[in-house]
Write a protein that holds these residues in place. Structure first.
Motif, short mmCIF file in Angstrom:
data_model
loop_
_atom_site.label_atom_id
_atom_site.label_comp_id
_atom_site.label_asym_id
_atom_site.label_seq_id
_atom_site.Cartn_x
_atom_site.Cartn_y
_atom_site.Cartn_z
N LEU A 542 0.84 -1.19 0.00
CA LEU A 542 0.00 0.00 0.00
C LEU A 542 0.88 1.25 0.00
N PRO A 543 0.43 2.33 -0.61
CA PRO A 543 1.23 3.56 -0.60
C PRO A 543 1.33 4.12 0.81
N THR A 545 3.61 6.99 3.67
CA THR A 545 4.53 8.09 3.91
C THR A 545 5.87 7.50 4.33
N LEU A 546 6.85 8.38 4.50
CA LEU A 546 8.17 7.92 4.91
C LEU A 546 8.15 7.30 6.31
N VAL A 547 7.17 7.70 7.13
CA VAL A 547 7.11 7.14 8.47
C VAL A 547 6.19 5.93 8.54
N GLY A 548 5.68 5.49 7.37
CA GLY A 548 4.92 4.25 7.34
C GLY A 548 3.41 4.40 7.43
N LYS A 549 2.91 5.63 7.41
CA LYS A 549 1.47 5.83 7.46
C LYS A 549 0.87 5.61 6.08
N VAL A 550 -0.19 4.82 6.02
CA VAL A 550 -0.84 4.54 4.74
C VAL A 550 -1.46 5.80 4.17
N LEU A 551 -1.20 6.08 2.91
CA LEU A 551 -1.73 7.26 2.24
C LEU A 551 -3.09 6.92 1.63
N ARG A 552 -4.11 7.00 2.47
CA ARG A 552 -5.46 6.68 2.01
C ARG A 552 -5.90 7.63 0.89
N LEU A 555 -5.07 6.44 -2.56
CA LEU A 555 -5.99 5.39 -3.03
C LEU A 555 -7.30 6.01 -3.52
N VAL A 556 -7.77 7.01 -2.79
CA VAL A 556 -9.01 7.69 -3.20
C VAL A 556 -8.82 8.35 -4.56
#
Length: 573
Positions: A542-543, A545-552, A555-556
């Motif tokens: 899943l896409p 951020t650099l700190v590992g947060k999913v870029l929802r 996807l939208v």
């Protein structure tokens, strides 16, 4: 720009019959039922699948329920949960609980065990009223809650002969089983309980501005539902505002028929259908669920004049093949909420009915309506309209705390007498959503030079499908419970009928496999039906951020691009 500099330039476009400010009643919401019953005892309060119930009868039954609750130890401030579809019982129990001094906790009857348990535990509900078909779910979690008494009721109890005899067989066929209820000292048949008592309940003193009438649960951006605390005054004010906004001096004494297909357990249906009708002595034409054909038939048969709804409802109606076979000319006003109203749907619906369909805006925290378009003149398509009387909207820069100028995009903030007291048992969450005395909606928008407001984006990540608010985090947490799921992200994707539908992006663990069917079954046991993902996409990653947060949001945007390409392809073909 400061708070004092916010312009109230919207007043110049107010309907001619609407004042800028009113003096609102200082009484309990439940008082209105008694006043109407005394004034017009034989007026129809409810029409339900062939049954007519007068205001005198509803008031008598509500007082009996209040007496029944008090006999079970319910005192002022106790929470009484109502888990019913739209039925006469939902009207009776709602007002009966308030007459007893209780705080109503509206509970979605679609909830599964996990959701029921959370809401009962969090609210501390002492009593619950539910339909027989819901009772097995309640029983599974009952011992984990503070519930002392459960009242069970049946759809057939308010059906005329012979429907009352036929309905149980239809229900058994649809459910594939017959519901058995074992009654005891803590489990009661509602109909029998009302028949066994009198309407001589003990009147409770209510302080409308201080005493809660309702705890209405709404999802949070973290996925944790929060109980919105609304006083009697909050609800009375918003209902009176609605009455004023729909008033016409050339129709000074209307007897409206309100189509109540929006669920009463949703604050929108509760205010603009249930409370509006009872406060003014209108007739509620109740349908327990939305079926387009049945709605068309009902409007024609009962000459419905007011029809609050959601865009998906109006979409289904204007696209129904039988719409031209029905006389819908009785419709005067439809107030659309819960999601953006497509202009084309608005245009088509008004052409078919000759009535007015306007868009409004609000949240559970504002009881719920804060703004809407004028009905009869000065309407602006694409706008959520003007703030209601005694209500202010402004645009805030959430980073700086500054009030923004005209046409600048920021967070919509609201203040007025209908704004909630806060979140139940959540002081920090309450503090977080207020800027001084302004409620922060979380919606991004702007105000034009004439005072009309516009939404440009919704609360971060929230999905609105068929008028229901769905928070991705809650769905994701359920998916993460599956042992094959490594990562997941849930987003809303365009849907022609529901507005949006739920899509889940899934990454499986190494060596693990799972099918869409298996995930569907897994979610169905843990989520209400409207929250279950309708589409799954399996990915390797899943896409983030650099700190590992999913870029929802990525996807939208991908899904929006797909939808645009598909639409372009259709036009080319």
């Amino acid at each position: 720009m400061t708070q004092e500099q916010t312009a109230h330039n919207w007043f110049q476009y107010y309907p001619k019959d609407v004042a800028q400010s009113y003096r609102y009643s200082e009484k309990a919401l439940s008082d209105y039922l008694g006043e109407v019953a005394e004034r017009n005892p034989d007026e129809k309060a409810v029409q339900f699948m062939g049954t007519n119930v007068t205001y005198k009868e509803v008031y008598d039954q509500a007082r009996r329920f209040a007496n029944a609750l008090q006999s079970k130890g319910v005192v002022k401030g106790d929470r009484v949960a109502i888990m019913l579809a739209n039925t006469p019982q939902s009207v009776i129990c709602y007002y009966g609980a308030m007459l007893a001094g209780a705080v109503v906790v509206q509970t979605n009857p679609l909830y599964v065990e996990r959701e029921i348990e959370h809401q009962m535990v969090d609210s501390g509900a002492k009593v619950l009223v539910c339909l027989d078909m819901v009772f097995p779910r309640v029983q599974k979690v009952r011992n984990n809650t503070q519930l002392e008494h459960v009242f069970v009721t049946f759809i057939k109890d308010y059906l005329p002969f012979p429907k009352n005899l036929i309905y149980p067989f239809i229900q058994k066929k649809n459910l594939g089983m017959k519901i058995e209820v074992d009654y005891d000292e803590q489990t009661h048949n509602l109909k029998q309980a009302l028949e066994a008592t009198t309407n001589k309940y003990k009147k409770v003193d209510i302080s409308p501005r201080e005493d809660l009438a309702l705890i209405q649960y709404t999802g949070g951006t973290t996925g944790t539902p929060k109980g919105v605390m609304l006083t009697h005054y909050n609800l009375v004010v918003n209902t009176e505002q609605c009455t004023k906004w729909t008033y016409r001096s050339d129709d000074p004494n209307p007897h409206e028929k309100v189509l109540a297909v929006l669920p009463f357990f949703h604050v929108y249906g509760m205010t603009v259908a249930l409370n509006l009708a009872v406060m003014n002595g209108y007739t509620l034409v109740i349908l327990p669920k939305f079926d387009p054909k049945q709605v068309l038939q009902t409007i024609e048969k009962h000459k419905v004049t007011l029809f609050p709804g959601a865009p998906t409802m109006y979409t289904a109606l204007v696209n129904h093949p039988d719409i031209d076979k029905h006389d819908l000319s009785s419709i005067k006003v439809c107030l659309s909420g819960a999601a953006p109203l497509p202009k084309e749907i608005q245009k088509k619906f008004e052409e078919k009915t000759k009535g007015r369909l306007i868009e409004g805006y609000g949240l559970t925290e504002t009881a719920p309506v804060a703004a809407s378009n004028p009905i009869w003149e000065n309407r602006r398509n694409g706008s959520i309209g003007l703030p209601w009387p005694d209500t202010e909207l402004a645009i805030l820069d959430s980073e700086t705390g500054e009030f923004l100028e005209t046409d600048q995009v920021g967070e919509i903030i609201i203040r007025g007498p209908q704004v909630m007291q806060g979140y139940w048992k959540r002081e920090e969450a309450t503090k977080a959503v207020f800027h001084e005395d302004w409620f922060k909606s979380g919606d991004m928008g702007y105000q034009d030079k004439d005072g009309y407001f516009y939404i440009v984006d919704r609360k971060k990540d929230m999905i609105i499908a068929g008028g229901f608010n769905i928070y991705p985090r809650e769905v994701e947490e359920v998916l993460y419970e599956h042992d094959a799921i490594l990562e997941c992200a849930v987003v809303g994707v365009p849907d022609e009928y529901r507005g949006e539908t739920v899509k889940a992006f899934v990454v499986t663990k190494t060596g693990k496999e799972v099918t869409e069917e298996a995930l569907e079954s897994f979610c169905r046991e843990r989520l209400a039906a409207y929250k279950i993902p309708r589409i799954y996409e399996f990915r390797k990653e899943l896409p983030k951020t650099l700190v590992g947060k999913v870029l929802r949001r990525v996807l939208v945007e991908e899904e929006q691009k797909k939808a645009e390409e598909a639409l372009l392809s259709q036009k080319e073909n």
